[in-house]
Design a protein around this motif. Structure first.
Motif, PDB file in Angstrom:
ATOM      1  N   LEU A 127       4.445  15.378  -6.285  1.00  0.00           N
ATOM      2  CA  LEU A 127       3.182  14.895  -6.866  1.00  0.00           C
ATOM      3  C   LEU A 127       2.957  13.407  -6.623  1.00  0.00           C
ATOM      4  O   LEU A 127       1.838  12.975  -6.318  1.00  0.00           O
ATOM      5  CB  LEU A 127       3.146  15.182  -8.374  1.00  0.00           C
ATOM      6  N   ILE A 128       4.024  12.630  -6.766  1.00  0.00           N
ATOM      7  CA  ILE A 128       3.825  11.177  -6.617  1.00  0.00           C
ATOM      8  C   ILE A 128       3.473  10.834  -5.170  1.00  0.00           C
ATOM      9  O   ILE A 128       2.641   9.955  -4.902  1.00  0.00           O
ATOM     10  CB  ILE A 128       5.048  10.369  -7.130  1.00  0.00           C
ATOM     11  N   VAL A 129       4.077  11.571  -4.222  1.00  0.00           N
ATOM     12  CA  VAL A 129       3.741  11.327  -2.817  1.00  0.00           C
ATOM     13  C   VAL A 129       2.330  11.849  -2.507  1.00  0.00           C
ATOM     14  O   VAL A 129       1.572  11.214  -1.767  1.00  0.00           O
ATOM     15  CB  VAL A 129       4.810  11.939  -1.878  1.00  0.00           C
ATOM     16  N   ASN A 130       1.954  12.978  -3.121  1.00  0.00           N
ATOM     17  CA  ASN A 130       0.570  13.449  -2.958  1.00  0.00           C
ATOM     18  C   ASN A 130      -0.423  12.393  -3.445  1.00  0.00           C
ATOM     19  O   ASN A 130      -1.450  12.135  -2.804  1.00  0.00           O
ATOM     20  CB  ASN A 130       0.346  14.743  -3.743  1.00  0.00           C
ATOM     21  N   GLY A 131      -0.132  11.811  -4.585  1.00  0.00           N
ATOM     22  CA  GLY A 131      -1.012  10.763  -5.139  1.00  0.00           C
ATOM     23  C   GLY A 131      -1.135   9.592  -4.181  1.00  0.00           C
ATOM     24  O   GLY A 131      -2.223   9.054  -3.955  1.00  0.00           O
ATOM     25  N   LEU A 132       0.010   9.211  -3.609  1.00  0.00           N
ATOM     26  CA  LEU A 132       0.010   8.113  -2.631  1.00  0.00           C
ATOM     27  C   LEU A 132      -0.869   8.448  -1.434  1.00  0.00           C
ATOM     28  O   LEU A 132      -1.685   7.630  -0.994  1.00  0.00           O
ATOM     29  CB  LEU A 132       1.453   7.853  -2.166  1.00  0.00           C
ATOM     30  N   MET A 133      -0.693   9.666  -0.901  1.00  0.00           N
ATOM     31  CA  MET A 133      -1.468  10.063   0.287  1.00  0.00           C
ATOM     32  C   MET A 133      -2.970  10.027  -0.017  1.00  0.00           C
ATOM     33  O   MET A 133      -3.770   9.546   0.798  1.00  0.00           O
ATOM     34  CB  MET A 133      -1.094  11.492   0.721  1.00  0.00           C
TER      35      MET A 133
ATOM     36  N   THR B 286       0.803  -1.217   0.000  1.00  0.00           N
ATOM     37  CA  THR B 286       0.000   0.000   0.000  1.00  0.00           C
ATOM     38  C   THR B 286       0.841   1.275   0.000  1.00  0.00           C
ATOM     39  O   THR B 286       0.463   2.264  -0.599  1.00  0.00           O
ATOM     40  CB  THR B 286      -1.040  -0.005   1.146  1.00  0.00           C
ATOM     41  N   CYS B 287       1.985   1.268   0.684  1.00  0.00           N
ATOM     42  CA  CYS B 287       2.799   2.492   0.675  1.00  0.00           C
ATOM     43  C   CYS B 287       4.132   2.262  -0.012  1.00  0.00           C
ATOM     44  O   CYS B 287       5.159   2.821   0.399  1.00  0.00           O
ATOM     45  CB  CYS B 287       2.950   3.072   2.066  1.00  0.00           C
ATOM     46  N   SER B 288       4.139   1.458  -1.053  1.00  0.00           N
ATOM     47  CA  SER B 288       5.385   1.142  -1.761  1.00  0.00           C
ATOM     48  C   SER B 288       6.077   2.400  -2.267  1.00  0.00           C
ATOM     49  O   SER B 288       7.303   2.501  -2.245  1.00  0.00           O
ATOM     50  CB  SER B 288       5.099   0.188  -2.921  1.00  0.00           C
ATOM     51  N   ILE B 289       5.286   3.384  -2.685  1.00  0.00           N
ATOM     52  CA  ILE B 289       5.887   4.616  -3.220  1.00  0.00           C
ATOM     53  C   ILE B 289       6.697   5.321  -2.124  1.00  0.00           C
ATOM     54  O   ILE B 289       7.753   5.895  -2.389  1.00  0.00           O
ATOM     55  CB  ILE B 289       4.796   5.534  -3.815  1.00  0.00           C
ATOM     56  N   ALA B 290       6.223   5.250  -0.900  1.00  0.00           N
ATOM     57  CA  ALA B 290       6.959   5.890   0.202  1.00  0.00           C
ATOM     58  C   ALA B 290       8.317   5.217   0.380  1.00  0.00           C
ATOM     59  O   ALA B 290       9.339   5.895   0.565  1.00  0.00           O
ATOM     60  CB  ALA B 290       6.143   5.810   1.492  1.00  0.00           C
ATOM     61  N   HIS B 291       8.343   3.889   0.331  1.00  0.00           N
ATOM     62  CA  HIS B 291       9.634   3.188   0.471  1.00  0.00           C
ATOM     63  C   HIS B 291      10.565   3.540  -0.682  1.00  0.00           C
ATOM     64  O   HIS B 291      11.755   3.783  -0.486  1.00  0.00           O
ATOM     65  CB  HIS B 291       9.396   1.677   0.553  1.00  0.00           C
ATOM     66  N   THR B 292      10.019   3.550  -1.885  1.00  0.00           N
ATOM     67  CA  THR B 292      10.833   3.895  -3.057  1.00  0.00           C
ATOM     68  C   THR B 292      11.432   5.293  -2.899  1.00  0.00           C
ATOM     69  O   THR B 292      12.643   5.493  -3.079  1.00  0.00           O
ATOM     70  CB  THR B 292       9.960   3.835  -4.328  1.00  0.00           C
ATOM     71  N   MET B 293      10.597   6.252  -2.534  1.00  0.00           N
ATOM     72  CA  MET B 293      11.065   7.640  -2.471  1.00  0.00           C
ATOM     73  C   MET B 293      12.025   7.868  -1.309  1.00  0.00           C
ATOM     74  O   MET B 293      12.960   8.659  -1.403  1.00  0.00           O
ATOM     75  CB  MET B 293       9.871   8.611  -2.382  1.00  0.00           C
TER      76      MET B 293
END
Lengths: 160, 426
Positions: free
Chosen positions: B96-102, B65-72
């Motif tokens: 933007l990508i973190v906003n999308g994740l949130m 679910t929060c894979s983008i957070a780990h990547t970033m």
């Protein structure tokens, strides 16, 4: 008499549950159709009161990393007519099974944790434990493939 | 009740599985143990000797679910280690990508997992015709976040485009236009659900410390110092030095204390600490709800998530409308023997990466501290208070249900599964 619905269960073992997330996102576009054709009997991501009895199809995500989980998987198999492996960890074990490939030093380092938490020596795929009828590959699962498998299930179980 | 053992199995999904044991003796709660029983996948061992270029994709698999957070966060740690300066455009794309994740992640939790608790339903699938409106709203909001992450990162789960030093593709203009439209649709839905959580009387108040990244210039998920409601602020590179690891022998995870104190991270902590720096349109439209912050009521984490979704939408619309994305050369990556710290705010709170790299660009070793670990001790103290206060007021089943609702309010890494609580009364 109401139309027959496909009785499904969605289960997760050792993995990051990415395909579960993809499924919840697919609901955005498919809820209307699925709510008419699917009886979600077991789906922990969405509900507490679950039943795994008498399922038409069990979708199973994740690899099997303990004997306890292997027993649970066998129980699921015994309660469904068709079992579909979902995603890379369930199908090929990776990346959940990365510890299988550790060198001797790293294996030694994690040994006490494996013992303490009763983990199996080797992480296994679903295929190594039960009969698997179909699969949806991908990490996370490919949405298009999932829809194809689901359509196949609708046809097979006479769900219109 | 003078003596009772409460054993809750398979709270499942805290991005996996968790059990809970509560022991009451002589009318007092003696122990609360949340046991993360998810089978370890040993990522900190697995990343050793991996090339830094595969790390963003490798660590994405820690969490669906929060894979983008780990990547970033991993990218930030490596960029800092190697002194990589990113362009303004890359910085905006990261935002933007973190906003999308949130947006996507908070909407999943707030609407699909926690809202049934307010409506006293087991599941969104049980919503009646009036409540179903919120299910369709959930789909619209989640879709907006999903589309934004996909436009920037190529996919919302395990996004393939973010790399060390930049993104491998410039966002497509048409895709961004579609995002803008969906973001606006999502924004229209938000006030209704925020109103539901605002008017809800569920109260899990206990005085505690809240910790989050805090930036002078804006409400920021990526930059700033790490600040606590106790008034302490430290630079992010010193964060790990202030964490005290708490080994929890009953759990497959460890807990943490910050400067010796238990604390909570996540949306509630961020809004408590940084609400003055939210986007001005969010401050305007959510002003009624913002008045209740700072709040010690953990259930207000849901409302804080709603406010953050609105902020992320307003912030993203501003960035998309004001920036013309163009192809640009990727930053040059020159491996060296170095160590880097990455700290970002993931949906559930502060995420920490320390990565040591060798001169060939291979990971020597590292540490990863995730939000749910940091919240665990605090969560146990909240449960202790909840049980103690209700021992003579509620029956066992009712207490167990309250515990579930409290745990869900924390949004422990995919709180989804706190919907599967098998209670064994001993």
């Amino acid at each position: 008499m109401p139309d027959k619905k496909l009785r499904i269960g969605w289960f997760s073992f050792t993995c990051c549950e990415d395909s579960t997330i993809v499924l919840t996102e697919m609901l955005n576009d498919h809820y209307e159709e699925w709510s008419k054709k699917i009886d979600f009997r077991h789906i922990r991501v969405l509900k507490k009161n679950n039943s795994m009895e008498n399922l038409d199809v069990a979708f199973v995500e994740g690899a099997i990393a303990s004997d306890k989980d292997a027993e649970e998987l066998k129980k699921i198999r015994a309660n469904c007519r068709k079992l579909v492996a979902i995603g890379s960890c369930a199908i090929v074990g990776m990346p959940a099974a990365q510890r299988n490939e550790f060198d001797a030093a790293r294996k030694k380092e994690i040994e006490f944790l494996l013992k303490k938490f009763r983990q199996a020596r080797k992480v296994r795929t679903l295929y190594e434990i039960v009969k698997v009828d179909d699969k949806v590959a991908g990490c996370p699962m490919f949405e298009k493939s999932f829809l194809e498998v689901l359509d196949k299930c609708f046809r097979e179980f006479g769900v219109k | 009740m003078k003596k009772v053992d409460i054993s809750i199995q398979n709270i499942s999904k805290v991005e996996g599985h968790a059990d809970l044991d509560v022991k009451v003796r002589d009318g007092k709660v003696h122990a609360v143990h949340i046991k993360f029983t998810d089978n370890k996948r040993f990522f900190t061992q697995a990343i050793r000797r991996q090339n830094i270029r595969v790390i963003p994709q490798s660590v994405a698999r820690i969490c669906g679910t929060c894979s983008i957070a780990h990547t970033m966060c991993a990218i930030e740690a490596i960029e800092k280690a190697l002194d990589v300066e990113v362009t303004k455009q890359t910085a905006l794309m990261k935002k933007l990508i973190v906003n999308g994740l949130m947006i996507r992640d908070h909407a999943l939790h707030m609407y699909m997992f926690s809202l049934p608790d307010v409506f006293r339903k087991d599941s969104v699938l049980d919503f009646n015709d009036r409540e179903k409106k919120f299910l369709y709203d959930a789909f619209a909001v989640k879709k907006a976040g999903n589309m934004l992450s996909t436009a920037i990162g190529g996919r919302a789960v395990h996004a393939p485009l973010p790399q060390i030093g930049g993104f491998s593709k410039v966002p497509d203009v048409k895709a961004l236009k579609e995002c803008t439209s969906q973001l606006k649709t999502a924004r229209e839905k938000l006030l209704d659900v925020m109103d539901v959580f605002y008017n809800c009387r569920i109260d899990y108040t206990r005085k505690t410390n809240f910790v989050a990244l805090s930036s002078e210039k804006e409400f920021d998920f990526l930059e700033g110092d790490i600040c606590s409601t106790t008034g302490i602020c430290i630079p992010e590179q010193h964060f790990f030095g202030h964490l005290v690891k708490t080994v929890l022998p009953y759990s497959q995870a460890v807990g943490y204390r910050f400067k010796g104190k238990t604390y909570m991270v996540g949306a509630l902590a961020r809004v408590n600490l940084n609400k003055e720096r939210l986007h001005k349109e969010t401050r305007q439209d959510a002003r009624k709800y913002l008045k209740i912050f700072p709040s010690d009521n953990i259930f207000h984490n849901n409302l804080a998530q709603g406010i953050e979704i609105m902020h992320c939408i307003d912030d993203s619309l501003g960035v998309i409308e004001s920036h013309d994305f163009r192809p640009e050369a990727p930053a040059r990556i020159i491996p060296k023997d170095a160590e880097g710290i990455g700290v970002i705010e993931a949906p559930r709170g502060t995420l920490f990466y320390r990565l040591a790299i060798d001169r060939n660009g291979l990971i020597k070793e590292g540490n990863i501290v995730v939000p749910t670990q940091q919240n665990q001790v605090n969560m146990e103290l909240d449960i202790k208070k909840l049980v103690q206060e209700n021992l003579n007021r509620l029956g066992k089943e009712e207490i167990a249900l309250e515990i579930e609702k409290l745990i869900r309010a924390y949004d422990p890494c995919i709180s989804c599964a706190t919907h599967f609580l098998k209670v064994n009364w001993v």
